[in-house]
Structure formats: C-alpha cells, structure tokens
Design an enzyme around this catalytic site. Structure first.
Site, PDB file in Angstrom:
ATOM      1  N   GLU A 145      -5.538 -17.148 -23.989  1.00 39.31           N
ATOM      2  CA  GLU A 145      -5.730 -16.030 -23.103  1.00 39.31           C
ATOM      3  C   GLU A 145      -4.888 -15.663 -22.041  1.00 39.31           C
ATOM      4  O   GLU A 145      -4.526 -16.882 -21.225  1.00 39.31           O
ATOM      5  CB  GLU A 145      -7.261 -16.162 -22.484  1.00 39.31           C
ATOM      6  CG  GLU A 145      -7.595 -15.205 -21.899  1.00 39.31           C
ATOM      7  CD  GLU A 145      -7.580 -13.636 -22.812  1.00 39.31           C
ATOM      8  OE1 GLU A 145      -7.994 -13.576 -23.798  1.00 39.31           O
ATOM      9  OE2 GLU A 145      -6.778 -12.785 -22.072  1.00 39.31           O
ATOM     10  N   PHE A 146      -4.342 -14.755 -21.707  1.00 37.44           N
ATOM     11  CA  PHE A 146      -3.325 -14.571 -20.464  1.00 37.44           C
ATOM     12  C   PHE A 146      -3.933 -13.498 -19.647  1.00 37.44           C
ATOM     13  O   PHE A 146      -3.231 -13.121 -18.734  1.00 37.44           O
ATOM     14  CB  PHE A 146      -2.110 -13.945 -21.242  1.00 37.44           C
ATOM     15  CG  PHE A 146      -1.460 -14.873 -22.330  1.00 37.44           C
ATOM     16  CD1 PHE A 146      -0.617 -15.760 -21.827  1.00 37.44           C
ATOM     17  CD2 PHE A 146      -1.807 -14.371 -23.509  1.00 37.44           C
ATOM     18  CE1 PHE A 146       0.123 -16.705 -22.764  1.00 37.44           C
ATOM     19  CE2 PHE A 146      -0.984 -15.486 -24.402  1.00 37.44           C
ATOM     20  CZ  PHE A 146      -0.305 -16.673 -24.094  1.00 37.44           C
ATOM     21  N   GLU A 149      -7.283 -13.062 -13.505  1.00 37.21           N
ATOM     22  CA  GLU A 149      -8.774 -12.805 -12.825  1.00 37.21           C
ATOM     23  C   GLU A 149      -8.401 -11.301 -11.711  1.00 37.21           C
ATOM     24  O   GLU A 149      -7.486 -11.527 -11.232  1.00 37.21           O
ATOM     25  CB  GLU A 149      -9.471 -13.765 -12.055  1.00 37.21           C
ATOM     26  CG  GLU A 149     -10.038 -14.818 -12.928  1.00 37.21           C
ATOM     27  CD  GLU A 149     -10.587 -16.073 -12.384  1.00 37.21           C
ATOM     28  OE1 GLU A 149     -10.800 -15.995 -11.101  1.00 37.21           O
ATOM     29  OE2 GLU A 149     -10.657 -17.076 -12.822  1.00 37.21           O
ATOM     30  N   LYS A 198       0.894 -21.251 -24.012  1.00 33.21           N
ATOM     31  CA  LYS A 198       0.117 -20.761 -23.160  1.00 33.21           C
ATOM     32  C   LYS A 198       0.668 -21.860 -21.924  1.00 33.21           C
ATOM     33  O   LYS A 198       0.815 -21.291 -20.773  1.00 33.21           O
ATOM     34  CB  LYS A 198      -1.311 -21.139 -23.540  1.00 33.21           C
ATOM     35  CG  LYS A 198      -2.372 -21.154 -22.268  1.00 33.21           C
ATOM     36  CD  LYS A 198      -2.298 -19.552 -21.778  1.00 33.21           C
ATOM     37  CE  LYS A 198      -3.155 -19.653 -20.487  1.00 33.21           C
ATOM     38  NZ  LYS A 198      -3.086 -18.296 -19.503  1.00 33.21           N
ATOM     39  N   ALA A 246       6.684 -14.768  -1.964  1.00 32.51           N
ATOM     40  CA  ALA A 246       6.712 -15.944  -1.049  1.00 32.51           C
ATOM     41  C   ALA A 246       5.312 -15.711  -0.227  1.00 32.51           C
ATOM     42  O   ALA A 246       4.818 -14.558  -0.041  1.00 32.51           O
ATOM     43  CB  ALA A 246       7.780 -16.009   0.021  1.00 32.51           C
ATOM     44  N   CYS A 254      -6.368 -22.057 -12.846  1.00 35.35           N
ATOM     45  CA  CYS A 254      -5.351 -21.959 -13.918  1.00 35.35           C
ATOM     46  C   CYS A 254      -4.060 -22.818 -13.399  1.00 35.35           C
ATOM     47  O   CYS A 254      -3.771 -23.813 -14.028  1.00 35.35           O
ATOM     48  CB  CYS A 254      -5.337 -20.829 -14.470  1.00 35.35           C
ATOM     49  SG  CYS A 254      -6.631 -20.042 -15.332  1.00 35.35           S
ATOM     50  N   ARG A 320     -11.739 -20.921  -6.525  1.00 32.30           N
ATOM     51  CA  ARG A 320     -11.401 -22.342  -7.024  1.00 32.30           C
ATOM     52  C   ARG A 320      -9.890 -22.537  -6.821  1.00 32.30           C
ATOM     53  O   ARG A 320      -9.090 -21.987  -6.961  1.00 32.30           O
ATOM     54  CB  ARG A 320     -11.480 -22.481  -8.485  1.00 32.30           C
ATOM     55  CG  ARG A 320     -13.042 -22.616  -8.826  1.00 32.30           C
ATOM     56  CD  ARG A 320     -13.251 -22.574 -10.715  1.00 32.30           C
ATOM     57  NE  ARG A 320     -13.045 -21.075 -11.235  1.00 32.30           N
ATOM     58  CZ  ARG A 320     -13.317 -21.008 -12.198  1.00 32.30           C
ATOM     59  NH1 ARG A 320     -13.482 -21.876 -13.313  1.00 32.30           N
ATOM     60  NH2 ARG A 320     -12.799 -19.929 -12.877  1.00 32.30           N
TER      61      ARG A 320
END
Ligand code: NAD
Length: 422
Positions: A145-146, A149, A198, A246, A254, A320
C-alpha cells in the site's frame, strides 16, 4: 467480489471502505472490540478526510460490514487482505507477531479456495513464509500500500501504480480484475520484488527529506535559502519536486520504522547500507536542530512554549513517531512549560504526553507564550493572523518553514526557520 480485510487501521479501513465504494462486498475484521463497535454505531474512530462519510454510506448500503470474529469474517471471502500492523522491534527489525497471528488463524479457519493478499509493509521473504504456511489452502500475493495518511481516500482511487506480486496466475487474475476500474498502471512481479518495491520506495522518500534537511543546514551556514535551492533542484524531472521540504524531519508510523527495517534486511543479507544509516541520523538530529533554534532565542527553563501541531503531518490525527511529540518531550526535559494546539490530534497526543496544556483554539494556546514553535504544517497555521501572534510573543520558530522569513522579520518577529536563516 467478496473481500475480507484483516486489521481495520488506517490501511485496512481505507482499503475496505474504498473497495466497498467500488461495489464489492467487504468485511473488515479487527481484534479491538471497541473499534468495531464504534464502526457499527456509524462512528469512525480514525480521522482522514472523506473517510468517515464513506464508512457511513457504505455501511448503510450493507456493502461494508465489521466484525471481531476472523472465522466468520473470512467465510466465503475470495480475497483476504492482511492489513495488520508491523511495528518495529527494539533492534529495528520488523515485529511480525500480528502477521503470524493472522496467518495462523487463516490457516485454522479457511475452508475454501481464496487468495491471501499481504498488504502490510513487511521485510522481503515474509510472503514466501506465508505461502509455506498456507500451502494447499490458498494462493498468496503481495500488494503493498502506498497511500498517505491525510489523503488516503484520494490516494486509493488515484495511485501512481499498483503492485501485484504473485506466482499464481489465479491470484494475479483476481487482483488485476479488482483494480481494473482504477485505470492505473499495474506492475506484476514476484513476491519478493513486490515487498522490496515498498521498502525501497519508503526509504527513498525518507532519503529525499533527509537530503533536503542536510542541504538546509548548509544553507543556514552559507547564507542561502533552502526553499529556493530545493525548488531549483526539484524542477529536474529526474529528481522531482515532492518530498524536498526541509523542516523538523519526518515521523509517522511508516518512514522511521520502514527505514530501520530495511536497514536490518540489508544487514541480514550482508549488504552495507550506510546510506540509509545517514538518512536516519539526519532525521534524528533534525529535532535537535529545531531545539537549538529555540535555545538560541531564549533560555527555555520555566518559559511558556506554545507548540502548534502535534500530528506527524497535516490532515491526520496520527501522532505515532511525531517529531512534534519528540520536541515537546525535549523542551519539557529542559524545564519549559508547554502549551499545545492541534486541530485533530489532541486526543491521541494526550496518550503520549504528560503535563502539557492542550487547547482547542490556536489563539488561546498562544496566551502567555514566550515563544511559539510550528511543528506540523497544517494549512490553517499558514493563514494565521500574525498580529494576534505578535500580541503574545514576537518569538517564532518555524519548524516547517510555513512563513515567509522576509515578511516575518519585516513585521518585527524574532523569527527562525530551517535552512532559510540568511
Ligand atoms: P494500524 O495500527 O492503524 O492498524 C492495524 C490494525 O490491525 C489494528 O487495528 C489492530 O487491532 C489490527 N490487528 C492486529 N492483529 C490483528 C489480527 N490478528 N486480527 C485482526 N486485526 C488485527 O496500522 P496501519 O497504519 O493501518 O498499518 C497497517 C500496515 O500497513 C503496516 O504494515 C504499515 O506499515 C502499512 N502501511 C501503513 C500506511 C499508513 O499510512 N498508515 C501506509 C502504507 C502502508
């Protein structure tokens, strides 16, 4: 098609909901009872633009069901997607506990032919292992899966490519048919190559960000502007302009873990991967760099620092591995009193942080601040009323380079950012 999804997190839910929207019959399975109950009440415990609406409409149309019972969930499924979490172990390798548990249950309960699709991000040769476990029970495919979010629904329906890795013609046929309406190039590969596509993609993207951050530090020393530099670099089609911003560095569930996992894979195969080591090191140092900008501006002890943004990126409630959370903990360790605002991620951040005063309104969060740090580039921060900020403090550290340095200085701000401090 009848599709079961094991693991109803960001990826599983998006996959399930979007396939339901395409007209398939979906059952989303998750171990967490409260999560499944929330979906059944028409709530969406995961925030991503457009997702809650699709959950509600497809659930109403009965194309989308939810269960905690894997045995029931995979009954009659032609395709079974594994979308469980693959967190990092302390040594950086991938923890495959959830994958193993899901495969064990599939092995126990599957009583008909199905294609088991490995969608979670895993180290190479994991699907080979799954194949061995399910031999004579199911065909196995890898379909990484690419999606990102924050734009997950949009990304599902408009991917740059779809990767289908399998040595089964039947599995290949079913998945090709499933994705046909998306009208997207499909890369057909073996199991191992699909997994590495991936791993290599995520590490490459992380590398682009770290590269921009490395150049940013030089720009600050040599009096150049990283924004302009990277615009010039990214206009080269061979490089591409994305992921060259930057700032405080990448975070999320991920990039950090996938990069470390990929490094561990290189190690296991005795291939030197010091390039990736450098990418990780730059990213870790980037928070320190932003912290040093804060400390150049004031002594943080007993000062009130307002942090704008808690999510690891905009348009998500996910904190996260958020660089903002890392920064807040470092500021607190140095004696700062932290106030924070985020449009979506406060509830999740509360689980990670102590002694932070959270605000539902960004301007209220600024009250009494000695200094403001921008830690997430939510669009609403870009259009903030700068005069209202200035009423509270003139000290702004822009960890995401969202403001124009000239304008900020012109307005009298003591303004510092990343790679644009000419
Ligand atoms: P997540 O933690 O949000 O969701 C995983 C879900 O799986 C959890 O709800 C958990 O309860 C459930 N689960 C675990 N074991 C289970 C089992 N045996 N049966 C049923 N449910 C089970 O994770 P996520 O962010 O959706 O990521 C899933 C995978 O996709 C990971 O490998 C991740 O690296 C990869 N990925 C994530 C993203 C992203 O943006 N989040 C993008 C691409 C790929």
């Amino acid at each position: 098609m009848k599709v079961a999804i094991i693991g109803t997190g960001y990826v599983g839910l998006t996959t399930g909901v979007c396939l339901a929207e395409m007209g398939h019959d979906i059952i989303c399975i998750d171990k967490i009872k409260s999560k499944i109950e929330a979906f059944e009440k028409g709530e969406c415990p995961i925030y991503d633009p457009g997702l809650p609406e699709l959950v509600v409409s497809n659930y109403r149309e009965k194309r989308l069901l939810f269960t905690t019972n894997l045995k029931e969930g995979i009954k009659n499924a032609e395709l079974i997607f594994i979308c469980v979490g693959t967190p990092a172990k302390a040594n950086g390798e991938t923890d495959l506990t959830y994958i193993k548990q899901a495969v064990k249950e599939i092995k126990e309960y599957l009583d008909h032919y199905a294609v088991v699709v490995q969608k979670s991000t895993v180290p190479v040769q994991t699907a080979q292992w799954i194949k061995q476990q399910l031999i004579e029970k199911a065909d196995v495919a890898v379909n990484p899966e690419f999606l990102r979010e924050g734009t997950s629904v949009q990304d599902f329906f408009n991917p740059d490519r779809i990767v289908i890795g399998t040595d089964s013609a039947r599995a290949n046929g079913l998945l090709t048919e499933l994705y046909k309406p998306l009208n997207t190039p499909i890369i057909h590969t073996d199991l191992n190559s699909a997994e590495i596509i991936k791993n290599a993609s995520n590490s490459f993207l992380a590398m682009k960000i770290s590269y921009a951050n490395l150049v940013a530090k030089l720009c600050d020393k040599a009096k150049a502007d990283v924004h302009t530099v990277m615009a010039g670099v990214g206009m080269d089609k061979r490089i591409g302009k994305e992921f060259l911003d930057a700032g405080i560095g990448y975070g999320g569930s991920c990039f950090p873990k996938d990069l470390e996992s990929f490094e561990a894979t290189f190690k296991q195969h005795n291939v030197d991967a010091s390039l990736l080591d450098g990418v990780r090191k730059i990213n870790t140092e980037q928070v320190e760099y932003v912290l040093s900008l804060v400390e150049k501006t004031l002594d943080v002890k007993d000062k009130v620092i307002t942090v704008l943004g808690l999510a690891f990126k905009p348009n998500t409630d996910d904190v996260r591995m958020s660089q903002s959370i890392v920064l807040i903990k470092k500021l607190q360790a140095k004696g700062a009193k932290v106030k924070a605002y985020d449009p979506k991620a406060i509830e999740n951040a509360k689980k990670e942080l102590e002694n932070v005063e959270f605000f539902e309104d960004k301007y209220l969060a600024l009250k009494g601040a000695d200094l403001v740090v921008v830690a997430t580039n939510w669009p609403e921060f870009k259009t903030m009323d700068l005069y209202k900020i200035k009423e509270q403090t003139n000290k702004v550290i822009d960890g995401r380079n969202i403001f124009d340095p000239e304008r900020m200085k012109g307005l009298g701000f003591d303004y510092k950012c990343v790679g644009r401090n000419k």
